[in-house]
Scaffold this motif. Structure first.
Motif, mmCIF file in Angstrom:
data_model
loop_
_atom_site.group_PDB
_atom_site.id
_atom_site.type_symbol
_atom_site.label_atom_id
_atom_site.label_comp_id
_atom_site.label_asym_id
_atom_site.label_seq_id
_atom_site.Cartn_x
_atom_site.Cartn_y
_atom_site.Cartn_z
ATOM 1 N N ILE A 213 39.574 40.997 50.359
ATOM 2 C CA ILE A 213 40.393 39.778 50.289
ATOM 3 C C ILE A 213 39.787 38.767 51.269
ATOM 4 C CG2 ILE A 213 42.733 38.840 50.562
ATOM 5 C CD1 ILE A 213 42.690 40.995 48.430
ATOM 6 N N THR A 217 39.492 34.357 47.931
ATOM 7 C CA THR A 217 40.305 35.191 47.053
ATOM 8 C C THR A 217 41.603 34.481 46.672
ATOM 9 O OG1 THR A 217 39.473 37.038 48.346
ATOM 10 C CG2 THR A 217 41.215 37.524 46.773
ATOM 11 N N ILE A 221 42.975 34.314 43.038
ATOM 12 C CA ILE A 221 44.283 34.815 42.599
ATOM 13 C C ILE A 221 44.985 33.760 41.744
ATOM 14 C CG2 ILE A 221 46.615 35.455 43.397
ATOM 15 C CD1 ILE A 221 45.256 36.855 45.756
ATOM 16 N N TRP A 227 45.491 39.616 36.642
ATOM 17 C CA TRP A 227 44.604 40.671 37.140
ATOM 18 C C TRP A 227 45.001 41.078 38.552
ATOM 19 C CZ3 TRP A 227 41.279 41.777 41.107
ATOM 20 C CH2 TRP A 227 40.395 42.841 40.912
ATOM 21 N N TRP A 228 45.275 40.081 39.403
ATOM 22 C CA TRP A 228 45.605 40.382 40.805
ATOM 23 C C TRP A 228 46.962 41.065 40.926
ATOM 24 C CZ3 TRP A 228 42.193 40.444 44.645
ATOM 25 C CH2 TRP A 228 40.977 39.783 44.435
#
Ligand SMILES: Cc1cc2nc3c(=O)[nH]c(=O)nc-3n(C[C@H](O)[C@H](O)[C@H](O)COP(=O)(O)O)c2cc1C
Length: 372
Positions: A213, A217, A221, A227-228
């Motif tokens: 992270i 990131t 996100i 996905w996250w």
């Protein structure tokens, strides 16, 4: 000269009505794209939109200049298939046998590490599709579920286990034991990884497992929230066969790939595993002959999807010679670049018993999971 004209009539409303397609358009952005997808490349384009770049590149990318993969795809597209006409093709049987057991399609699922990175359900989702299609699924040593978890999730799957001969024999034996205890029928020994492949995309993207992270990131996100959320709300991303390993992942990779592995190690493997052995990563007639003599049951002609050595021969181009040399002794399968039924058909026409796919199913998993 008399000209033929069609006779006009008053517009027929019922006829007009019957031409209207009343099904509602799909409003969701992805579901409408999925509904329109025609082939694996369309699915890959959706996958690219849905997953972080680092993940998509990890799947799509190959080693160094990515030349081997381009050549592999090109060779498949150049295969011409002589089709005969006026034969009864009203009933097509696509089944064959693999190591003595029937599969409904000669298309099997190759081992791919870190599958939960692409799709949070991971390997069980892929194995479930393979089981439903009555074909083979090979779980990677670098799998994100353990052999026992895969067996519990999809007990009906026909499961093979992909193995590396590791630096320490006891580590190799511990992994083999997990596979044996969980009903894996065949060991697939990968032999084209004396060292990890050099993949520029992954290096440029700073790929780590699990993903780090960083400040960037936060932006990632925002772009790929689904996905996250899946990553944060499901189990820890880890190499499940090595759970409890208390050293950094880099140490694990260094132990998994043993550059000193030799043909004699296959004899050792034969002495500790009584089931079938398939050697994956054969790239020459001479090596195919050498392993065939060691009592293995199959080989997968493979350049690892171009992800290891970037200047090796194209598997499909050496396939006929390999089949001629060892095809009576061992089953010859092939992988690399298979993206359609036509690609599979070409390889089978050239003598492969079956093909394995890697990226093709991962694109599906990234685009919409098992439900693609
Ligand atoms: C993301 C990814 C991970 C892979 N991981 C493994 C692995 O852990 N072990 C292995 O033997 N092969 C691995 N492979 C190679 C595949 O088993 C197979 O040889 C290759 O994907 C075939 O080419 P294709 O992707 O064009 O179908 C991996 C391939 C991909 C794309």
């Amino acid at each position: 000269m008399r000209v033929i004209r069609s006779r006009r009539r008053f517009p027929s409303l019922p006829y007009f009505w019957s031409l209207i397609d009343w099904s509602l358009p799909s409003w969701g952005r992805y579901s409408s794209q999925l509904a329109k997808a025609q082939n694996v490349f369309d699915i890959a384009a959706i996958a690219k939109k849905r997953t972080p770049k680092v993940v998509f590149d990890y799947v799509e990318g190959s080693a160094v200049d990515e030349v081997a993969y381009d050549r592999t795809r090109d060779a498949l597209s150049r295969i011409e298939i002589n089709s005969h006409v006026l034969r009864d093709v009203s009933n097509i049987d696509t089944s064959t046998t693999i190591l003595g057991k029937k599969v409904d399609l000669p298309i099997c699922f190759a081992p791919t590490g870190y599958t939960r990175l692409m799709y949070h359900v991971g390997e069980p989702a892929v194995a479930n599709v393979a089981a439903n299609k009555n074909t083979v699924y090979a779980l990677s040593t670098m799998g994100t579920v353990s052999p026992a978890e895969l067996a519990a999730a999809v007990p009906s799957s026909r499961r093979w286990f992909q193995l590396y001969i590791m630096k320490k024999r006891e580590d190799t034996l511990a992994v083999i034991k997990q596979a044996r205890d969980s009903g894996f029928e065949t060991l697939v020994l990968t032999v084209d990884t004396p060292v990890a492949g050099l993949r520029y995309r992954d290096n440029r993207n700073g790929l780590t497992v699990p993903p780090k992270i960083r400040l960037s990131t936060v932006f990632a996100i925002a772009c790929k929230p689904r996905w996250w959320i899946n990553l944060f709300t499901t189990g820890k991303l880890e190499f499940a066969a090595f759970r409890g390993w208390d050293k950094p992942l880099s140490d694990l990779a260094a132990l998994i790939f043993d550059p000193s592995t030799k043909f004699e190690d296959i004899k050792w493997l034969r002495s500790v595993w009584s089931g079938p052995i398939v050697i994956k990563g054969i790239q020459s007639v001479a090596d195919a002959q050498a392993v065939a003599k060691l009592g293995v049951q199959g080989i997968i002609l493979s350049n690892h999807g171009g992800r290891q050595f970037d200047r090796g021969p194209v598997p499909v181009e050496i396939l006929p010679d390999v089949v001629a040399a060892v095809g009576k002794k061992v089953e010859v399968y092939i992988d690399g670049g298979i993206m359609s039924g036509l690609d599979a058909l070409g390889a089978i026409a050239l003598g492969a018993k079956a093909v394995f796919i890697g990226r093709a199913y991962l694109y599906g998993a990234m685009a919409n999971g098992e439900a693609i």
